[in-house]
Design a protein around this motif. Structure first.
Motif, mmCIF file in Angstrom:
data_model
loop_
_atom_site.group_PDB
_atom_site.id
_atom_site.type_symbol
_atom_site.label_atom_id
_atom_site.label_comp_id
_atom_site.label_asym_id
_atom_site.label_seq_id
_atom_site.Cartn_x
_atom_site.Cartn_y
_atom_site.Cartn_z
ATOM 1 N N TYR A 121 0.825 -1.210 0.000
ATOM 2 C CA TYR A 121 0.000 0.000 0.000
ATOM 3 C C TYR A 121 0.863 1.265 0.000
ATOM 4 O O TYR A 121 0.430 2.315 -0.484
ATOM 5 C CB TYR A 121 -0.946 -0.007 1.202
ATOM 6 N N ASN A 180 -14.653 1.226 -3.204
ATOM 7 C CA ASN A 180 -14.210 1.481 -1.828
ATOM 8 C C ASN A 180 -12.688 1.456 -1.716
ATOM 9 O O ASN A 180 -12.106 2.230 -0.942
ATOM 10 C CB ASN A 180 -14.804 0.439 -0.877
ATOM 11 N N MET A 209 -10.252 4.356 -0.273
ATOM 12 C CA MET A 209 -9.301 4.134 0.807
ATOM 13 C C MET A 209 -7.892 4.517 0.382
ATOM 14 O O MET A 209 -7.102 5.009 1.201
ATOM 15 C CB MET A 209 -9.335 2.667 1.244
ATOM 16 N N ALA A 221 -7.795 8.126 0.863
ATOM 17 C CA ALA A 221 -7.755 8.426 2.301
ATOM 18 C C ALA A 221 -6.355 8.214 2.866
ATOM 19 O O ALA A 221 -5.911 8.965 3.752
ATOM 20 C CB ALA A 221 -8.759 7.550 3.049
ATOM 21 N N MET A 222 -5.633 7.221 2.366
ATOM 22 C CA MET A 222 -4.280 6.943 2.851
ATOM 23 C C MET A 222 -3.364 8.146 2.690
ATOM 24 O O MET A 222 -2.642 8.524 3.618
ATOM 25 C CB MET A 222 -3.672 5.759 2.097
ATOM 26 N N TYR A 229 -3.399 2.828 7.586
ATOM 27 C CA TYR A 229 -4.507 2.110 6.953
ATOM 28 C C TYR A 229 -4.495 0.628 7.308
ATOM 29 O O TYR A 229 -5.556 0.001 7.483
ATOM 30 C CB TYR A 229 -4.425 2.287 5.434
ATOM 31 N N GLY A 247 -13.717 -0.861 11.114
ATOM 32 C CA GLY A 247 -14.220 0.209 10.256
ATOM 33 C C GLY A 247 -14.583 1.447 11.044
ATOM 34 O O GLY A 247 -14.298 2.577 10.625
ATOM 35 N N PHE A 261 -11.357 3.141 12.309
ATOM 36 C CA PHE A 261 -10.663 3.806 11.210
ATOM 37 C C PHE A 261 -11.371 5.099 10.820
ATOM 38 O O PHE A 261 -10.729 6.119 10.577
ATOM 39 C CB PHE A 261 -10.576 2.871 10.001
#
Length: 341
Positions: free
Chosen positions: A59, A259, A263, A266-267, A286, A301, A304
């Motif tokens: 990631y 999704n 994400m 968002a990272m 993450y 979830g 986070f």
């Protein structure tokens, strides 16, 4: 006859040299310690913790690529799950059906995905902000749908098994070996991206992010550098997808949904836009934060999401700004002690 040099005469030179030298040595020392710790990690832990560390590395590659596009060049993308999927499936198919070795299949898949990223960027050149995000979101949806429908090649909804990777006669399916491959890929990505942003291309990205009009006024080909940003970002993301395919050894199109693209975005926001270090922090956040609460039903979830809100409220510049805030607080303390306003 040379005059003796007193310590008083030498002091200003030392004071001028020290501020630039010592922080640089300190940074090198910290990176060195981190590198040694990561290299020795499989000697102390194994199994699931090593898998999580490998996942952070995968990631982190995505975050580095996406940060080049969003954080440095100012182009929003919600379609990077599509590039991630293309890299994963292309590398797996090139190895299984094309007969390419593991170490060659991933670079070839990454280059092909970079070309697709450049092609996607061309019709999107006239789009900005939310409109660009929606266009790239459509690309991600199309890629996932194609993987579902092209059952003869991708396996469709039944998924695709990935054969164990080998380096010569050395199998990378053995626990911990893929971790070192991912670690090497992340190290190369950090080095290449850090050097890229210091080049003319990197400076053009920053000017493009701040103002496209200003970029055009100083002679920057806006369209060209937008395409380059998309291609480079797609390359890093596809490489991460190829490594992910060999890490989990099973691909399913349901894993590459909208999704996942959200994400990814968002990272880099959590880590800090326009920060290579922030890409690492965002990827670690993450993976690790939800994992701490995985034994509690529905907690990962929720935790986070709450953590994301807290970071955005308390650290608008992301986790990478913690260092900047610490330096600002230190300067404020020094000013207070010296009686300055």
């Amino acid at each position: 006859m040379a005059l003796p040099t007193s310590p008083v005469m030498q002091a200003p030179v030392a004071q001028r040299a020290a501020p630039g030298l010592y922080p640089r040595l300190q940074r090198l020392g910290l990176w060195g310690v981190a590198a040694v710790a990561l290299l020795l990690l499989p000697q102390f832990v194994g199994g699931y913790p090593i898998y999580l560390a490998s996942l952070v590395g995968v990631y982190a590659l995505v975050a580095i690529g996406l940060n080049l596009l969003v954080g440095f060049s100012g182009q929003i993308s919600l379609g990077h799950a599509g590039f991630f999927a293309l890299g994963a499936y292309a590398s797996a198919l090139l190895a299984s059906r094309g007969g390419l070795p593991f170490w060659l299949a991933i670079p070839v898949a990454s280059v092909l995905t970079a070309l697709i990223g450049a092609l996607i960027a061309i019709p999107a050149l006239r789009l900005k902000n939310l409109y660009l995000a929606i266009a790239t979101l459509g690309f991600g949806v199309v890629v996932q749908k194609m993987i579902f429908e092209w059952r003869g090649l991708t396996g469709g909804g039944a998924g695709l098994e990935v054969a164990p990777a080998h380096l010569g006669s050395l199998s990378l399916a053995v626990e911990g070996r893929m971790y070192y491959v991912i670690l090497l890929a992340v190290a190369f990505a950090l080095w290449s991206s850090a050097n890229l942003i210091r080049t003319r291309t990197g400076r053009a990205f920053v000017i493009l992010r701040d103002s496209e009009i200003a970029a055009a006024c100083v002679g920057i080909n806006v369209a060209r550098f937008k395409v380059i940003a998309f291609a480079l970002s797609a390359f890093y993301t596809a490489a991460a997808g190829g490594l992910m395919a060999n890490l989990v050894r099973y691909l399913n199109p349901e894993s590459f949904n909208v999704n996942l693209s959200i994400m990814f975005l968002a990272m880099i926001v959590i880590g800090g836009l326009g920060s290579i270090r922030g890409a690492l922090l965002g990827a670690a956040f993450y993976v690790i934060v939800p994992e701490l609460f995985r034994d509690i039903k529905d907690a990962p979830g929720l935790v986070f999401g709450v953590s994301l809100m807290l970071v955005m409220v308390l650290l608008p510049r992301g986790l990478a700004s913690l260092r900047w805030l610490r330096k600002a607080a230190a300067r404020a303390g020094d000013s207070a002690r010296e009686g300055r306003p």
